[in-house]
Design an enzyme around this catalytic site. Sequence first.
Site, short mmCIF file in Angstrom:
data_model
loop_
_atom_site.label_atom_id
_atom_site.label_comp_id
_atom_site.label_asym_id
_atom_site.label_seq_id
_atom_site.Cartn_x
_atom_site.Cartn_y
_atom_site.Cartn_z
N ASP A 195 -12.41 -28.19 83.21
CA ASP A 195 -13.19 -28.26 84.87
C ASP A 195 -14.09 -27.79 84.95
O ASP A 195 -15.00 -26.67 84.55
CB ASP A 195 -12.30 -27.91 84.78
CG ASP A 195 -11.98 -26.69 86.35
OD1 ASP A 195 -12.69 -27.86 87.44
OD2 ASP A 195 -10.93 -26.90 87.24
N LYS B 97 -19.00 -25.35 96.03
CA LYS B 97 -19.53 -24.38 95.61
C LYS B 97 -21.46 -24.94 95.50
O LYS B 97 -21.94 -24.07 95.77
CB LYS B 97 -19.84 -23.25 93.84
CG LYS B 97 -18.23 -23.55 93.38
CD LYS B 97 -17.59 -22.60 94.61
CE LYS B 97 -15.75 -23.33 93.79
NZ LYS B 97 -15.07 -22.21 94.18
N TRP C 291 -7.61 -19.78 85.52
CA TRP C 291 -8.03 -20.06 87.65
C TRP C 291 -6.34 -20.54 87.65
O TRP C 291 -6.18 -20.46 86.64
CB TRP C 291 -9.02 -21.11 87.79
CG TRP C 291 -8.79 -21.52 88.69
CD1 TRP C 291 -8.36 -20.32 90.40
CD2 TRP C 291 -8.32 -22.68 89.59
NE1 TRP C 291 -8.49 -20.98 91.10
CE2 TRP C 291 -8.17 -22.51 91.33
CE3 TRP C 291 -8.42 -23.38 89.30
CZ2 TRP C 291 -7.72 -24.13 92.44
CZ3 TRP C 291 -8.01 -24.85 90.04
CH2 TRP C 291 -7.49 -24.93 91.58
C1 LMR Z 1 -11.91 -19.48 93.93
O1 LMR Z 1 -11.29 -19.59 93.10
O2 LMR Z 1 -11.64 -18.18 93.63
C2 LMR Z 1 -12.20 -20.78 94.05
O3 LMR Z 1 -11.58 -21.93 92.93
C3 LMR Z 1 -11.06 -21.22 95.36
C4 LMR Z 1 -10.24 -21.49 95.04
O4 LMR Z 1 -9.16 -22.74 95.16
O5 LMR Z 1 -9.09 -21.00 94.10
#
Ligand code: LMR
Length: 394
Positions: free
Chosen positions: A209, A244, A128
Site C-alpha cells: 500500500d 497526498k 491503518w
Molecule cells: C489517514 O490515515 O489519516 C489517511 O490515510 C486518511 C484516511 O482515509 O484514513
Amino acid sequence: MFNHLQAYAGDPIFKVAQAFQEDPRQEKINLSIGLYFDDEGQVPVLDVVHAVERSWAERNEPRIYLPMAGLPDYCSSVQALLFGQEAVDEGRIATIQSVGGTGALRVGGELLHEAFPQSELWVSDPNWANHEAIFKGCGIRTHSYRYFDATTKRVDFEGMLSDLMQLPPRSIVLLHPCCHNPTGVDLSRAQWQQLIPVLKERQLIPFLDLAYQGFAEGVTEDVYVLRAMYDAQLTFLVANSFSKNFSYYSERCGALSVVCSSASGAQHVRGVLEAIVRRLYSNPPAHGAQVVAAVLSNPEWRAQWEAEVAGMRERIREMRQAVTKQLAHYAPQYDASYWLEQNGMFSYTGLTSEQVDRLRDEFGIYLLASGRVCVPGLNNQNVSYFAQSLAQVV
Ligand code: LMR
C-alpha cells in the site's frame, strides 16, 4: 427493517477530524487525519495542478465513459512512475485506475478472494485501521504480524520475520513501502532485501500500500521495494494513491497494479480486474486522472510536481526538527528523538489515550487515540504551543 444491523460507531480517524471542526477554540490544532497542510495551515492546490487545469479551461470535451480499467495514459504513466519504463515495456504488470488507494485495495482484495478463497490477510501491528475493514468486506479473514516495538520505537524485525515465516503459502501480507501508517517507522533497504526471499520461498502474496510516495526520501527512492520485488520475480500487488502527493484527496486518484510472471498472465489478470470493476462501479471518473496523466507525461510539469513534493517533504522534516528543539526546551527529560527518526506524515508518540484526551480537552490539540500525530498539522505559528502542551502531559 435494518435495526438488526450493528450500529456504526464512526471511523476512528474521520471522527476525530469532525470533532476538531466543531471545536470553537481559536488555538486548536488538527493533528488527526492524514492531510498535508502548508505553513499557513491550508491544504494547498499544487501549482502544477493549477497550471494544467488553467490550460484546459476552454476545453469542452464530451464526458463519455472511461474504459473499465480507466484512462489508458494514466495507467501507463502510473506504471512507469512506480516501476520504470523498462518494466512497462516488458508488459507483465496489469494496472487499472482506481477510486483512490482504498478502491485499489478493495479491487485487489476481490481478485485475491476470487483466486484463493482460503487465503487470509496479515497486516502490521499497529496498522491503518481501514485495511482490515476493506479486506473483511471482500470476505477475507484478517490477522496481524509483529511490527512496531513500543520500547525501542523501531521495527521489531526479528518478530516480523518470525511471524511471516509461520504463515501458510498464499497468505496475503500487507506491507507499507514507505512512511508506515501509523508509526512512520519503515524497513531499511537491507531489511527489505532480507524479507523478499522469505516472501518468495514461503509463496506469500505481498500487497503493497503506497499512499505516501515522495514523502520519505523522494519519488523514486520511495519505490525501492517495488522495483526490488519486481527484479526478484515476485508476483505481488500494489495499491497507490495520489491523494497526498498531488494534494488531490477529493479527486480519488489511485491505481492497482498486479505484477505477474508473464505478459500473457498480466493480460489475463487485467481482464479479471475489468470484470470486478464492472460489477462494483463500472468505470472510474476522468478529471483527476487526466490531470495526473498530463503531469506525469510532460517533462516540465513532471519536474515541477517533483519539486512541489520535495517542498512538502522538506516542510514536514522542518517541523520534526522544530518539535524536537522545542521539546528539548519545554520537556528536557522527555526522549523526543523518535520525531527525527520517523518518516513521512505521521509520528507515533506512544502517548496513552488518557494523555491524548488531556491534549484535546485542556489544549484543543487533536490526535488519534493511538497517539498518532499528523506532522504537517504543525506550522511555525503553532509548534511552540504544541510542544508546551505536550510537555504538560508527558
Ligand atoms: C489517514 O490515515 O489519516 C489517511 O490515510 C486518511 C484516511 O482515509 O484514513
